[in-house]
Design a protein around this motif. Structure first.
Motif, short mmCIF file in Angstrom:
data_model
loop_
_atom_site.label_atom_id
_atom_site.label_comp_id
_atom_site.label_asym_id
_atom_site.label_seq_id
_atom_site.Cartn_x
_atom_site.Cartn_y
_atom_site.Cartn_z
N ARG A 14 0.83 -1.21 0.00
CA ARG A 14 0.00 0.00 0.00
C ARG A 14 0.86 1.25 0.00
O ARG A 14 0.54 2.24 -0.69
CB ARG A 14 -0.96 -0.03 1.20
CG ARG A 14 -1.99 -1.13 1.10
CD ARG A 14 -2.88 -1.21 2.33
NE ARG A 14 -3.88 -2.28 2.19
CZ ARG A 14 -4.72 -2.65 3.13
NH1 ARG A 14 -4.68 -2.05 4.32
NH2 ARG A 14 -5.58 -3.62 2.92
N PHE A 15 1.97 1.21 0.74
CA PHE A 15 2.88 2.34 0.73
C PHE A 15 3.49 2.53 -0.65
O PHE A 15 3.64 3.66 -1.13
CB PHE A 15 3.98 2.17 1.78
CG PHE A 15 5.06 3.19 1.67
CD1 PHE A 15 4.84 4.49 2.10
CD2 PHE A 15 6.29 2.87 1.12
CE1 PHE A 15 5.82 5.46 1.98
CE2 PHE A 15 7.28 3.82 1.00
CZ PHE A 15 7.05 5.12 1.43
N LYS A 17 2.19 1.84 -3.49
CA LYS A 17 1.18 2.45 -4.35
C LYS A 17 1.11 3.96 -4.09
O LYS A 17 1.02 4.76 -5.03
CB LYS A 17 -0.19 1.82 -4.12
CG LYS A 17 -0.33 0.40 -4.65
CD LYS A 17 -1.72 -0.14 -4.37
CE LYS A 17 -1.88 -1.56 -4.91
NZ LYS A 17 -3.23 -2.11 -4.59
N ALA A 18 1.16 4.33 -2.82
CA ALA A 18 1.12 5.76 -2.47
C ALA A 18 2.35 6.46 -3.01
O ALA A 18 2.26 7.57 -3.57
CB ALA A 18 1.05 5.91 -0.95
N PHE A 22 3.02 9.74 -5.70
CA PHE A 22 3.52 10.96 -5.06
C PHE A 22 4.44 11.71 -6.03
O PHE A 22 5.43 11.14 -6.52
CB PHE A 22 4.28 10.59 -3.79
CG PHE A 22 4.85 11.75 -3.05
CD1 PHE A 22 4.04 12.78 -2.59
CD2 PHE A 22 6.21 11.82 -2.77
CE1 PHE A 22 4.56 13.86 -1.90
CE2 PHE A 22 6.75 12.89 -2.09
CZ PHE A 22 5.91 13.91 -1.64
N SER A 188 -4.44 2.81 4.04
CA SER A 188 -4.71 2.84 2.61
C SER A 188 -3.68 3.68 1.88
O SER A 188 -3.08 4.61 2.46
CB SER A 188 -6.10 3.43 2.36
OG SER A 188 -6.10 4.82 2.66
N PRO A 189 -3.45 3.41 0.59
CA PRO A 189 -2.55 4.26 -0.19
C PRO A 189 -2.99 5.72 -0.18
O PRO A 189 -2.14 6.62 -0.16
CB PRO A 189 -2.65 3.66 -1.60
CG PRO A 189 -3.05 2.24 -1.39
CD PRO A 189 -3.96 2.27 -0.20
N GLU A 190 -4.30 5.95 -0.17
CA GLU A 190 -4.81 7.31 -0.19
C GLU A 190 -4.40 8.08 1.06
O GLU A 190 -3.98 9.25 0.98
CB GLU A 190 -6.34 7.30 -0.31
CG GLU A 190 -6.86 6.80 -1.65
CD GLU A 190 -6.81 5.28 -1.79
OE1 GLU A 190 -6.93 4.78 -2.93
OE2 GLU A 190 -6.65 4.58 -0.76
N LEU A 192 -1.82 7.37 3.08
CA LEU A 192 -0.37 7.53 3.09
C LEU A 192 0.06 8.62 2.11
O LEU A 192 0.97 9.41 2.42
CB LEU A 192 0.29 6.20 2.75
CG LEU A 192 0.07 5.07 3.77
CD1 LEU A 192 0.58 3.75 3.22
CD2 LEU A 192 0.74 5.39 5.09
N LEU A 193 -0.58 8.69 0.96
CA LEU A 193 -0.29 9.74 0.00
C LEU A 193 -0.64 11.11 0.57
O LEU A 193 0.10 12.09 0.39
CB LEU A 193 -1.05 9.49 -1.30
CG LEU A 193 -0.89 10.56 -2.40
CD1 LEU A 193 0.57 10.73 -2.79
CD2 LEU A 193 -1.74 10.19 -3.61
N GLU A 194 -1.75 11.17 1.26
CA GLU A 194 -2.17 12.43 1.87
C GLU A 194 -1.14 12.91 2.89
O GLU A 194 -0.80 14.11 2.93
CB GLU A 194 -3.52 12.24 2.56
CG GLU A 194 -4.05 13.48 3.27
CD GLU A 194 -5.35 13.21 4.02
OE1 GLU A 194 -5.60 13.93 5.01
OE2 GLU A 194 -6.08 12.28 3.65
N THR A 197 1.99 14.15 1.02
CA THR A 197 1.71 15.42 0.35
C THR A 197 1.69 16.57 1.35
O THR A 197 2.24 17.65 1.09
CB THR A 197 0.35 15.33 -0.38
OG1 THR A 197 0.39 14.26 -1.33
CG2 THR A 197 0.03 16.62 -1.11
#
Length: 206
Positions: A14-15, A17-18, A22, A188-190, A192-194, A197
């Motif tokens: 999952r990381f 994917k994030a 990025f 979730s990837p979402e 972790l991406l948040e 960011t």
């Protein structure tokens, strides 16, 4: 993370994917730090099903089934019935050794260890298997063999385990971003991406 932790493998995917989503991924350095879920485990190993049943007091399959399903959603094949649970200290030493050669090598060894345990039903206390994993990641066989036969890296792993305890990390995976923000669990990837960011934006404005 620990290399016998199912959620660590799922969380790693999952990381990844994030990180792929990025914009600043090229500037991100990923470092794997050790944690032991069962530091008292024997190096001889025993079937993972026995370990889970003893720990949770219910049939292993009732635990393995949802984990296998969650892993499959991330493109990972779990065969936990075949896995041999063992002490992971030496595997963590090997991850640290690979890190001396580069982050790519460290990531490849980490992935190889996880796949060996969860997919191949491998024994992470088997030095021959550990050596093959390291060689597949690009390390020199003779150097790896000598390293595993030595005490090199023992103090470093003990120090990192102590640091994790000092930081209050009691569960894995735990992602620490830029030494400032810790996120626990296979998020979730979402999410972790948040987090990445937000940290990038904060860093750009300071």
């Amino acid at each position: 993370s620990d290399v016998v932790c199912p959620w660590c493998y799922i969380g790693k995917r999952r990381f990844e994917k994030a990180l792929a989503a990025f914009p600043g991924a090229a500037d991100v350095e990923v470092v794997y730090r050790p944690f032991q879920l069962n530091p008292d485990a024997s190096e001889a190993g025993e079937p993972s099903a026995q370990v889970y049943e003893r720990k949770f007091g219910r049939p292993a399959q009732s635990i393995f089934a949802p984990l296998t399903e969650a892993a499959a959603a991330e493109g990972i094949t779990f065969r936990m019935d075949d896995a041999v649970a063992t002490n992971t200290f030496t595997a963590h030493r090997l991850i640290g050794f690979a890190g001396r050669h580069g982050r790519r090598e460290q990531s490849a060894v980490k992935e190889g260890l996880l796949a060996h345990y969860f997919t191949d039903g491998g024994h992470l206390g088997d030095h021959a298997a550990l050596t093959d994993i390291a060689v597949a990641a690009g390390l020199d066989r003779a150097e790896v063999t000598a390293f595993l036969a030595s005490q090199d890296g023992v103090e470093e792993v003990h120090a990192e385990l102590a640091e994790a305890a000092r930081l209050g990390i009691t569960s894995v995976p735990t992602f620490v971003f830029d030494g400032k923000t810790a996120v626990s669990g296979a998020q979730s990837p979402e999410l972790l991406l948040e987090v990445m960011t937000r940290i990038a934006a904060d860093t750009a404005t300071t």
